[in-house]
Design a protein around this motif. Structure first.
Motif, PDB file in Angstrom:
ATOM      1  N   THR A  55       0.905  -1.441   0.351  1.00  0.00           N
ATOM      2  CA  THR A  55       0.333   0.017  -0.016  1.00  0.00           C
ATOM      3  C   THR A  55       1.132   1.357  -0.286  1.00  0.00           C
ATOM      4  N   GLY A  56       2.240   0.937   0.422  1.00  0.00           N
ATOM      5  CA  GLY A  56       2.698   2.243  -0.377  1.00  0.00           C
ATOM      6  C   GLY A  56       2.851   3.330   1.255  1.00  0.00           C
ATOM      7  N   ILE A  57       2.728   3.027   2.173  1.00  0.00           N
ATOM      8  CA  ILE A  57       3.324   3.493   3.369  1.00  0.00           C
ATOM      9  C   ILE A  57       4.738   3.174   3.999  1.00  0.00           C
ATOM     10  N   MET A  58       5.146   4.491   4.280  1.00  0.00           N
ATOM     11  CA  MET A  58       6.233   4.370   5.412  1.00  0.00           C
ATOM     12  C   MET A  58       6.480   5.248   6.920  1.00  0.00           C
ATOM     13  N   MET A  59       7.350   4.352   7.246  1.00  0.00           N
ATOM     14  CA  MET A  59       6.901   4.824   9.114  1.00  0.00           C
ATOM     15  C   MET A  59       8.716   5.504   9.267  1.00  0.00           C
ATOM     16  N   ALA A  60       8.008   6.964   9.362  1.00  0.00           N
ATOM     17  CA  ALA A  60       9.467   7.053  10.022  1.00  0.00           C
ATOM     18  C   ALA A  60       9.252   8.225  10.987  1.00  0.00           C
ATOM     19  N   ALA A  61      10.178   8.680  11.677  1.00  0.00           N
ATOM     20  CA  ALA A  61       9.815   9.943  13.100  1.00  0.00           C
ATOM     21  C   ALA A  61      10.584  10.878  12.799  1.00  0.00           C
ATOM     22  N   GLY A  62      10.157  12.388  12.272  1.00  0.00           N
ATOM     23  CA  GLY A  62      11.196  13.554  12.890  1.00  0.00           C
ATOM     24  C   GLY A  62      11.482  14.061  11.495  1.00  0.00           C
ATOM     25  N   THR A  63      10.632  14.030  10.515  1.00  0.00           N
ATOM     26  CA  THR A  63      10.699  14.328   9.119  1.00  0.00           C
ATOM     27  C   THR A  63      10.058  15.029   9.247  1.00  0.00           C
ATOM     28  N   SER A  64      10.140  15.793   7.601  1.00  0.00           N
ATOM     29  CA  SER A  64      10.042  17.737   7.199  1.00  0.00           C
ATOM     30  C   SER A  64       8.931  17.243   7.258  1.00  0.00           C
ATOM     31  N   LEU A  65       8.369  16.163   6.293  1.00  0.00           N
ATOM     32  CA  LEU A  65       6.653  16.301   6.258  1.00  0.00           C
ATOM     33  C   LEU A  65       5.986  16.177   7.330  1.00  0.00           C
ATOM     34  N   GLN A  66       6.761  15.906   8.930  1.00  0.00           N
ATOM     35  CA  GLN A  66       5.844  16.068  10.021  1.00  0.00           C
ATOM     36  C   GLN A  66       5.845  17.236  10.272  1.00  0.00           C
ATOM     37  N   ARG A  67       7.165  17.956  10.268  1.00  0.00           N
ATOM     38  CA  ARG A  67       7.024  18.948  10.849  1.00  0.00           C
ATOM     39  C   ARG A  67       6.056  20.196  10.273  1.00  0.00           C
ATOM     40  N   ALA A  68       6.040  20.073   8.782  1.00  0.00           N
ATOM     41  CA  ALA A  68       5.249  20.248   7.952  1.00  0.00           C
ATOM     42  C   ALA A  68       3.460  20.359   9.022  1.00  0.00           C
ATOM     43  N   ASN A  69       3.612  19.553   9.362  1.00  0.00           N
ATOM     44  CA  ASN A  69       2.094  18.811   9.486  1.00  0.00           C
ATOM     45  C   ASN A  69       1.990  19.778  11.645  1.00  0.00           C
ATOM     46  N   GLY A  70       2.716  20.466  11.797  1.00  0.00           N
ATOM     47  CA  GLY A  70       3.270  21.029  12.917  1.00  0.00           C
ATOM     48  C   GLY A  70       3.005  19.681  14.029  1.00  0.00           C
ATOM     49  N   LEU A  71       4.373  19.035  13.592  1.00  0.00           N
ATOM     50  CA  LEU A  71       3.616  17.193  14.186  1.00  0.00           C
ATOM     51  C   LEU A  71       5.041  17.881  15.064  1.00  0.00           C
ATOM     52  N   ARG A  96      17.884   1.241  17.050  1.00  0.00           N
ATOM     53  CA  ARG A  96      17.768   2.463  17.002  1.00  0.00           C
ATOM     54  C   ARG A  96      18.371   2.947  16.070  1.00  0.00           C
ATOM     55  N   ARG A  97      19.016   1.404  15.027  1.00  0.00           N
ATOM     56  CA  ARG A  97      20.072   2.215  13.606  1.00  0.00           C
ATOM     57  C   ARG A  97      18.580   2.637  12.856  1.00  0.00           C
ATOM     58  N   LEU A  98      17.208   1.957  13.089  1.00  0.00           N
ATOM     59  CA  LEU A  98      16.740   2.190  12.181  1.00  0.00           C
ATOM     60  C   LEU A  98      15.712   3.202  11.776  1.00  0.00           C
ATOM     61  N   VAL A  99      15.362   3.496  12.885  1.00  0.00           N
ATOM     62  CA  VAL A  99      14.340   4.689  13.486  1.00  0.00           C
ATOM     63  C   VAL A  99      15.645   6.072  13.415  1.00  0.00           C
ATOM     64  N   ASP A 100      16.662   5.685  13.894  1.00  0.00           N
ATOM     65  CA  ASP A 100      18.128   7.145  13.432  1.00  0.00           C
ATOM     66  C   ASP A 100      18.003   7.222  11.646  1.00  0.00           C
ATOM     67  N   GLU A 101      17.502   6.491  10.961  1.00  0.00           N
ATOM     68  CA  GLU A 101      18.173   6.665   9.865  1.00  0.00           C
ATOM     69  C   GLU A 101      16.578   6.761   9.469  1.00  0.00           C
ATOM     70  N   LEU A 102      16.224   6.364   9.299  1.00  0.00           N
ATOM     71  CA  LEU A 102      14.264   6.576   8.507  1.00  0.00           C
ATOM     72  C   LEU A 102      14.179   8.009   7.978  1.00  0.00           C
ATOM     73  N   PRO A 103      14.699   9.101   9.270  1.00  0.00           N
ATOM     74  CA  PRO A 103      13.867  10.972   8.661  1.00  0.00           C
ATOM     75  C   PRO A 103      15.416  10.763   7.336  1.00  0.00           C
ATOM     76  N   ASP A 104      16.235   9.710   6.426  1.00  0.00           N
ATOM     77  CA  ASP A 104      16.982  10.727   5.730  1.00  0.00           C
ATOM     78  C   ASP A 104      16.555   9.511   4.522  1.00  0.00           C
ATOM     79  N   THR A 105      16.526   8.313   4.796  1.00  0.00           N
ATOM     80  CA  THR A 105      15.403   7.579   4.017  1.00  0.00           C
ATOM     81  C   THR A 105      14.282   8.212   3.110  1.00  0.00           C
ATOM     82  N   PHE A 106      13.704   8.566   4.083  1.00  0.00           N
ATOM     83  CA  PHE A 106      12.240   9.586   3.882  1.00  0.00           C
ATOM     84  C   PHE A 106      12.669  10.459   2.469  1.00  0.00           C
TER      85      PHE A 106
END
Length: 495
Positions: A55-71, A96-106
């Motif tokens: 379904t094309g959904i990617m989990m991530a925390a601390g992304t620019s899209l979250q910040r753009a949504n005020g999160l 730890r490695r997964l969650v740390d790299e997710l914003p850059d992966t996004f």
């Protein structure tokens, strides 16, 4: 494009990537961008693997899209949520490695050309929405990755090539073999996807599916999947993640996927009692339903059946996931299931309980309390959204069995560390061997963290594996190749 012919087989490459889903293509692109000569090997006739069907959904925390949504979210919070959800039964350094790299992966995948919806998706158990949704779903991600793969001069592609075995010299992986042909490399990345399409492997690696004759894989039947277990056996790779994966609680109505149940259902166990909020997110439902023996029942009445239309069903569902049909709980579908005997019908709740084999007094009492709560729009036991509750009081009454039957993905395979290196039984890395995506064990735990846990894993650890494979190739550049030692062809897996 090329196949594994004599010219390719006679020449060395720096990195071989086996599998061309999101993990494999991410690995190939990262390795090639680091200057490595890459051979991407795919067993099917097209690139993409089962990733095309996601379904094309990617989990991530601390992304620019979250910040753009005020999160205000951060990888630290995702790490805590991830570890707590899994009772810390996953390797902390890997998560730890997964969650740390997710914003850059996004940012990486978006810079490549993948578009994301502005609205984020929450799986329900998250403290902040973390699901980054692609309008074109998994196929869009695959299309973008494929375009970059094809224009990357450092990547050669071999389609319709089923890898028979790894080539090992002195305990180090030095290449792959397809039949009599061998391709040598300084590093091999396995990104071969899951094995749910191969029932022959269920008993050993996915026992919940083996015990449920109604289970089915969302991607269809792939009898050749699961070759990775034979490939890594000669290097004594430790297999991690038995019975882990993504499961969905569904009725045996049809083979259309549905992630969430409508809130107007009442779900009881074999004792005739409710045991959870019926709108609980699918990632949380898995251990709850397993604890009930993976056999529970949905109860509803005639008024609910008559009102079951696309609008009412979607409104009473936890979240609107793009591309997920909602055809299970529509009156025509229910009527068809009644005719097939998959839905029980009775004029009274006591008679319905008898058909189900549950204690009538328990079921009647459970529904009485539920109805009281529904009229008050307050679930006094499980705190379900009261607006989605409707009394079960208009006969005839209906019931159907629900099981964790839909397999969205598997998460069992050779264990990896935070560098995507395959680990042997003694916890040391197997020299020259990396793995990423569904075929790797240890990244996804017993609890599937919703809103794109799998795509997050595939893209991120695919990139990590590709970078590290390229670095290993650089470190070993100039080493004179020795005679290849064939570890022997394992028994082929057939369905």
């Amino acid at each position: 494009m090329s196949t594994l012919d004599n010219d390719v087989a006679a020449s060395d490459v720096d990195v071989i990537v086996v599998g061309s889903g999101m993990a494999g293509m991410s690995a190939a692109l990262e390795a090639a961008s680091d200057g490595a000569k890459v051979l991407l090997v795919e067993g099917e006739t097209i690139l993409g693997g089962a990733s095309r069907l996601s379904t094309g959904i990617m989990m991530a925390a601390g992304t620019s899209l979250q910040r753009a949504n005020g999160l205000d979210d951060h990888p630290d919070e995702l790490f805590q949520d991830y570890m707590l959800a899994n009772h810390w039964d996953v390797t902390p350094s890997v998560v730890r490695r997964l969650v740390d790299e997710l914003p850059d992966t996004f940012e990486w995948i978006r810079d490549l050309g993948v578009t994301f919806q502005n609205q984020l998706i929450s799986a329900g158990e998250e403290r902040a929405p973390r699901g980054h949704s692609v309008p074109g779903q998994g196929q869009e991600i695959i299309d973008v990755l494929t375009r970059h793969i094809r224009k990357q001069p450092n990547i050669d592609i071999a389609l319709s090539q089923r890898v028979d075995r790894l080539v090992v010299e002195g305990g180090r992986v030095r290449g792959i073999a397809v039949g009599d042909e061998v391709v040598r490399a300084d590093a091999v990345v396995l990104a071969m996807g899951g094995f749910a399409g191969n029932p022959e492997l269920h008993e050993q690696y996915l026992p919940l599916a083996a015990a449920d004759e109604k289970s089915w894989y969302i991607g269809g039947a792939f009898p050749r999947s699961g070759d990775i277990f034979n490939l890594v056996e000669p290097v004594d790779a430790y297999i991690e993640g038995v019975d882990r994966g993504g499961w969905v609680l569904i009725a045996d109505f049809n083979r259309d996927p549905q992630a969430y149940l409508p809130g107007w259902l009442v779900i009881v166990n074999s004792s005739g009692r409710r045991f959870m909020d019926e709108m609980t997110p699918y990632s949380v439902v898995d251990p709850i339903v397993r604890a009930q023996g993976n056999r529970v029942y949905a109860i509803f009445d005639h008024a609910a059946k008559r009102a079951a239309n696309p609008e009412s069903t979607e409104a009473a569902t936890k979240v609107n996931l793009p591309g997920v049909p909602r055809s299970h709980w529509l009156e025509p579908v229910i009527d068809e299931a009644i005719a097939e005997g998959k839905v029980k019908v009775a004029e009274t709740l006591s008679d319905l309980a008898e058909q189900l084999g549950v204690p009538a007094s328990n079921l009647v009492g459970t529904i009485e309390r539920y109805n009281e709560d529904a009229h008050q729009k307050h679930d006094s036991l499980f705190l379900k959204d009261g607006e989605q509750m409707r009394p079960v009081e208009t006969g005839p009454f209906y019931a159907c069995e629900l099981r964790l039957s839909l397999i969205a993905l598997t998460a069992c395979g050779p264990a990896v560390d935070s560098e995507a290196r395959v680990l042997s039984s003694n916890q040391h890395p197997v020299p020259g061997l990396f793995a990423a995506g569904e075929c790797a064990g240890g990244v996804i735990g017993k609890m599937y963290v919703g809103s794109g846990n799998s795509i997050a894993n595939c893209l991120t650890y695919g990139r990590i594996a590709g970078r590290n494979a390229a670095a290993l190739a650089r470190d070993t550049a100039g080493t004179a190749p020795s005679a290849a030692v064939d570890v022997g062809a394992p028994t082929a897996v057939t369905a």
